[in-house]
Design an enzyme around this catalytic site. Structure first.
Site, PDB file in Angstrom:
ATOM      1  N   PRO A  13       0.789  -1.226   0.000  1.00  0.00           N
ATOM      2  CA  PRO A  13       0.000   0.000   0.000  1.00  0.00           C
ATOM      3  C   PRO A  13       0.824   1.280   0.000  1.00  0.00           C
ATOM      4  O   PRO A  13       1.865   1.364   0.646  1.00  0.00           O
ATOM      5  CB  PRO A  13      -0.812  -0.100   1.301  1.00  0.00           C
ATOM      6  CG  PRO A  13      -0.069  -1.056   2.150  1.00  0.00           C
ATOM      7  CD  PRO A  13       0.559  -2.038   1.205  1.00  0.00           C
ATOM      8  N   ASN A  14       0.307   2.232  -0.755  1.00  0.00           N
ATOM      9  CA  ASN A  14       0.826   3.609  -0.842  1.00  0.00           C
ATOM     10  C   ASN A  14       2.130   3.732  -1.623  1.00  0.00           C
ATOM     11  O   ASN A  14       2.597   4.849  -1.857  1.00  0.00           O
ATOM     12  CB  ASN A  14       0.987   4.231   0.567  1.00  0.00           C
ATOM     13  CG  ASN A  14      -0.329   4.279   1.298  1.00  0.00           C
ATOM     14  OD1 ASN A  14      -1.320   4.774   0.759  1.00  0.00           O
ATOM     15  ND2 ASN A  14      -0.382   3.749   2.502  1.00  0.00           N
ATOM     16  N   ARG A  21       5.006  11.127  -2.323  1.00  0.00           N
ATOM     17  CA  ARG A  21       4.697  10.735  -0.946  1.00  0.00           C
ATOM     18  C   ARG A  21       5.907  10.989  -0.040  1.00  0.00           C
ATOM     19  O   ARG A  21       6.962  10.381  -0.222  1.00  0.00           O
ATOM     20  CB  ARG A  21       4.369   9.235  -0.936  1.00  0.00           C
ATOM     21  CG  ARG A  21       4.149   8.662   0.433  1.00  0.00           C
ATOM     22  CD  ARG A  21       4.114   7.140   0.406  1.00  0.00           C
ATOM     23  NE  ARG A  21       3.900   6.631   1.729  1.00  0.00           N
ATOM     24  CZ  ARG A  21       4.160   5.400   2.127  1.00  0.00           C
ATOM     25  NH1 ARG A  21       4.636   4.517   1.268  1.00  0.00           N
ATOM     26  NH2 ARG A  21       3.938   5.024   3.368  1.00  0.00           N
ATOM     27  N   TYR A  26      11.074   9.106   1.489  1.00  0.00           N
ATOM     28  CA  TYR A  26      11.133   8.092   0.431  1.00  0.00           C
ATOM     29  C   TYR A  26      11.816   8.569  -0.851  1.00  0.00           C
ATOM     30  O   TYR A  26      11.992   7.791  -1.780  1.00  0.00           O
ATOM     31  CB  TYR A  26       9.714   7.600   0.119  1.00  0.00           C
ATOM     32  CG  TYR A  26       9.023   6.977   1.315  1.00  0.00           C
ATOM     33  CD1 TYR A  26       9.535   5.816   1.888  1.00  0.00           C
ATOM     34  CD2 TYR A  26       7.895   7.554   1.889  1.00  0.00           C
ATOM     35  CE1 TYR A  26       8.934   5.245   2.999  1.00  0.00           C
ATOM     36  CE2 TYR A  26       7.280   6.991   2.999  1.00  0.00           C
ATOM     37  CZ  TYR A  26       7.799   5.841   3.551  1.00  0.00           C
ATOM     38  OH  TYR A  26       7.207   5.264   4.647  1.00  0.00           O
ATOM     39  N   ASN A  77       8.208  -5.464  -0.811  1.00  0.00           N
ATOM     40  CA  ASN A  77       8.033  -4.288   0.037  1.00  0.00           C
ATOM     41  C   ASN A  77       6.551  -4.213   0.356  1.00  0.00           C
ATOM     42  O   ASN A  77       5.745  -3.707  -0.438  1.00  0.00           O
ATOM     43  CB  ASN A  77       8.502  -3.006  -0.656  1.00  0.00           C
ATOM     44  CG  ASN A  77       8.396  -1.808   0.285  1.00  0.00           C
ATOM     45  OD1 ASN A  77       7.841  -1.926   1.382  1.00  0.00           O
ATOM     46  ND2 ASN A  77       8.915  -0.672  -0.131  1.00  0.00           N
ATOM     47  N   ALA A  80       3.060  -0.764   4.846  1.00  0.00           N
ATOM     48  CA  ALA A  80       2.588  -0.838   6.230  1.00  0.00           C
ATOM     49  C   ALA A  80       2.126  -2.238   6.622  1.00  0.00           C
ATOM     50  O   ALA A  80       2.134  -2.586   7.815  1.00  0.00           O
ATOM     51  CB  ALA A  80       1.459   0.166   6.427  1.00  0.00           C
ATOM     52  N   HIS A  83       4.085  -4.578   9.015  1.00  0.00           N
ATOM     53  CA  HIS A  83       4.041  -4.497  10.475  1.00  0.00           C
ATOM     54  C   HIS A  83       2.765  -5.091  11.065  1.00  0.00           C
ATOM     55  O   HIS A  83       2.650  -5.174  12.283  1.00  0.00           O
ATOM     56  CB  HIS A  83       4.174  -3.023  10.902  1.00  0.00           C
ATOM     57  CG  HIS A  83       5.228  -2.277  10.141  1.00  0.00           C
ATOM     58  ND1 HIS A  83       6.565  -2.614  10.234  1.00  0.00           N
ATOM     59  CD2 HIS A  83       5.160  -1.260   9.241  1.00  0.00           C
ATOM     60  CE1 HIS A  83       7.268  -1.809   9.430  1.00  0.00           C
ATOM     61  NE2 HIS A  83       6.436  -0.976   8.817  1.00  0.00           N
ATOM     62  N   ASP A  90       1.836 -15.710   6.917  1.00  0.00           N
ATOM     63  CA  ASP A  90       1.435 -17.108   6.672  1.00  0.00           C
ATOM     64  C   ASP A  90       1.649 -17.490   5.214  1.00  0.00           C
ATOM     65  O   ASP A  90       2.069 -18.615   4.919  1.00  0.00           O
ATOM     66  CB  ASP A  90      -0.035 -17.320   7.043  1.00  0.00           C
ATOM     67  CG  ASP A  90      -0.267 -17.350   8.549  1.00  0.00           C
ATOM     68  OD1 ASP A  90       0.732 -17.376   9.301  1.00  0.00           O
ATOM     69  OD2 ASP A  90      -1.435 -17.353   8.959  1.00  0.00           O
ATOM     70  N   GLU A 101      12.526  -9.266   2.276  1.00  0.00           N
ATOM     71  CA  GLU A 101      11.793  -8.086   2.740  1.00  0.00           C
ATOM     72  C   GLU A 101      12.616  -6.850   2.386  1.00  0.00           C
ATOM     73  O   GLU A 101      13.812  -6.791   2.676  1.00  0.00           O
ATOM     74  CB  GLU A 101      11.584  -8.161   4.259  1.00  0.00           C
ATOM     75  CG  GLU A 101      10.896  -6.921   4.817  1.00  0.00           C
ATOM     76  CD  GLU A 101      10.817  -6.914   6.337  1.00  0.00           C
ATOM     77  OE1 GLU A 101      11.083  -7.939   6.985  1.00  0.00           O
ATOM     78  OE2 GLU A 101      10.495  -5.842   6.870  1.00  0.00           O
ATOM     79  N   HIS A 103      12.762  -2.444   2.024  1.00  0.00           N
ATOM     80  CA  HIS A 103      12.198  -1.121   2.339  1.00  0.00           C
ATOM     81  C   HIS A 103      13.115  -0.016   1.830  1.00  0.00           C
ATOM     82  O   HIS A 103      14.346  -0.136   1.905  1.00  0.00           O
ATOM     83  CB  HIS A 103      12.041  -0.934   3.853  1.00  0.00           C
ATOM     84  CG  HIS A 103      11.154  -1.946   4.478  1.00  0.00           C
ATOM     85  ND1 HIS A 103       9.785  -1.917   4.370  1.00  0.00           N
ATOM     86  CD2 HIS A 103      11.440  -3.058   5.194  1.00  0.00           C
ATOM     87  CE1 HIS A 103       9.268  -2.947   5.005  1.00  0.00           C
ATOM     88  NE2 HIS A 103      10.250  -3.666   5.515  1.00  0.00           N
ATOM     89  N   SER A 105      13.036   3.059   3.321  1.00  0.00           N
ATOM     90  CA  SER A 105      13.506   3.640   4.581  1.00  0.00           C
ATOM     91  C   SER A 105      13.995   2.524   5.497  1.00  0.00           C
ATOM     92  O   SER A 105      13.889   1.337   5.159  1.00  0.00           O
ATOM     93  CB  SER A 105      12.361   4.417   5.250  1.00  0.00           C
ATOM     94  OG  SER A 105      11.349   3.516   5.690  1.00  0.00           O
ATOM     95  N   ARG A 110      12.778   4.313  12.775  1.00  0.00           N
ATOM     96  CA  ARG A 110      11.597   5.191  12.719  1.00  0.00           C
ATOM     97  C   ARG A 110      10.680   4.941  13.919  1.00  0.00           C
ATOM     98  O   ARG A 110      11.140   4.515  14.968  1.00  0.00           O
ATOM     99  CB  ARG A 110      10.890   4.983  11.371  1.00  0.00           C
ATOM    100  CG  ARG A 110      11.796   5.366  10.176  1.00  0.00           C
ATOM    101  CD  ARG A 110      11.102   5.172   8.851  1.00  0.00           C
ATOM    102  NE  ARG A 110       9.931   6.026   8.744  1.00  0.00           N
ATOM    103  CZ  ARG A 110       8.981   5.879   7.791  1.00  0.00           C
ATOM    104  NH1 ARG A 110       9.113   4.914   6.880  1.00  0.00           N
ATOM    105  NH2 ARG A 110       7.949   6.692   7.752  1.00  0.00           N
ATOM    106  N   ARG A 114       6.786   0.653  13.751  1.00  0.00           N
ATOM    107  CA  ARG A 114       7.426   0.040  12.565  1.00  0.00           C
ATOM    108  C   ARG A 114       8.537  -0.942  12.955  1.00  0.00           C
ATOM    109  O   ARG A 114       9.162  -1.539  12.086  1.00  0.00           O
ATOM    110  CB  ARG A 114       8.025   1.124  11.662  1.00  0.00           C
ATOM    111  CG  ARG A 114       7.005   2.066  11.080  1.00  0.00           C
ATOM    112  CD  ARG A 114       7.653   3.062  10.130  1.00  0.00           C
ATOM    113  NE  ARG A 114       6.858   4.247  10.027  1.00  0.00           N
ATOM    114  CZ  ARG A 114       5.789   4.398   9.223  1.00  0.00           C
ATOM    115  NH1 ARG A 114       5.424   3.421   8.426  1.00  0.00           N
ATOM    116  NH2 ARG A 114       5.100   5.523   9.216  1.00  0.00           N
TER     117      ARG A 114
HETATM  118  C1  DQA Z   1       8.184   1.199   3.812  1.00  0.00           C
HETATM  119  C2  DQA Z   1       8.285   1.320   5.336  1.00  0.00           C
HETATM  120  C3  DQA Z   1       6.944   1.064   5.981  1.00  0.00           C
HETATM  121  O1  DQA Z   1       7.044   1.218   7.383  1.00  0.00           O
HETATM  122  C4  DQA Z   1       5.905   2.032   5.463  1.00  0.00           C
HETATM  123  O2  DQA Z   1       4.634   1.738   6.004  1.00  0.00           O
HETATM  124  C5  DQA Z   1       5.848   2.090   3.971  1.00  0.00           C
HETATM  125  C6  DQA Z   1       7.104   2.105   3.251  1.00  0.00           C
HETATM  126  C7  DQA Z   1       9.520   1.559   3.108  1.00  0.00           C
HETATM  127  O3  DQA Z   1       9.705   1.136   1.971  1.00  0.00           O
HETATM  128  O4  DQA Z   1      10.348   2.255   3.688  1.00  0.00           O
HETATM  129  O5  DQA Z   1       4.787   2.183   3.383  1.00  0.00           O
HETATM  130  O6  DQA Z   1       7.888  -0.150   3.493  1.00  0.00           O
END
Ligand code: DQA
Length: 151
Positions: A13-14, A21, A26, A77, A80, A83, A90, A101, A103, A105, A110, A114
């Site tokens: 998401p996002n 953003r 980011y 990635n 959110a 977390h 699963d 995994e 990211h 950031s 942070r 997170r």
């Molecule tokens: C993120 C870090 C997450 O905590 C956050 O919710 C994101 C972006 C990152 O790529 O740094 O949406 O996954």
């Protein structure tokens, strides 16, 4: 390797909003630019990528399940959902394909909410904190892991 399976690069998401953003966190790079850079790095390593983004948790679960037979490795990635999502945790456990995994950031540096990663507790490893470079390092790790296991 002509029949090499692709590396799936899945985004939660996002992440479709990258570029505008919270650029202080980011950066200014867009997800389309990250996709191009990942494809180029994968090509250097003799791989192709399948690159997708969804804001919907269940869609990410479906893509992880799809990757079970189709992907050599997965760069994830989960945004959110990293977390919060027992369902993604699963699914990663269920499919037996190595998940990296990833990211932009560094969540450990942070807010406290997170610091827990349900994805990380099922993933093979984590790359975080290097901006878009995190994706390139993750693609590289994915390709090397796939090569080692000859998938
Ligand atoms: C993120 C870090 C997450 O905590 C956050 O919710 C994101 C972006 C990152 O790529 O740094 O949406 O996954």
């Amino acid at each position: 390797m002509p029949d090499a399976k692709p590396i799936y690069v899945l985004n939660g998401p996002n992440l479709n909003l990258l570029g505008t953003r919270e650029p202080h966190i980011y950066g200014h790079i867009t997800l389309a630019e990250i996709e191009q850079a990942c494809a180029a790095r994968a090509a250097q390593l003799g791989r192709t990528i399948v690159f997708r983004q969804s804001n919907i948790e269940g869609e990410l679960v479906n893509w992880l399940q799809e990757a079970k037979d189709k992907a050599a490795a997965i760069v994830l990635n989960a945004g959110a959902y990293t977390h919060t999502s027992v369902a993604l945790h699963d699914a990663i456990k269920a499919i037996g394909v190595p998940v990296i995994e990833t990211h932009l950031s560094n969540p450990a540096a942070r807010e406290e909410f997170r610091h827990v990663s349900l994805v990380g507790q099922a993933a093979k490893g984590v790359i975080a904190g290097f901006g878009a470079t995190s994706y390139l390092l993750a693609v590289e790790a994915a390709a090397l892991i796939a090569q080692e296991s000859q998938t």
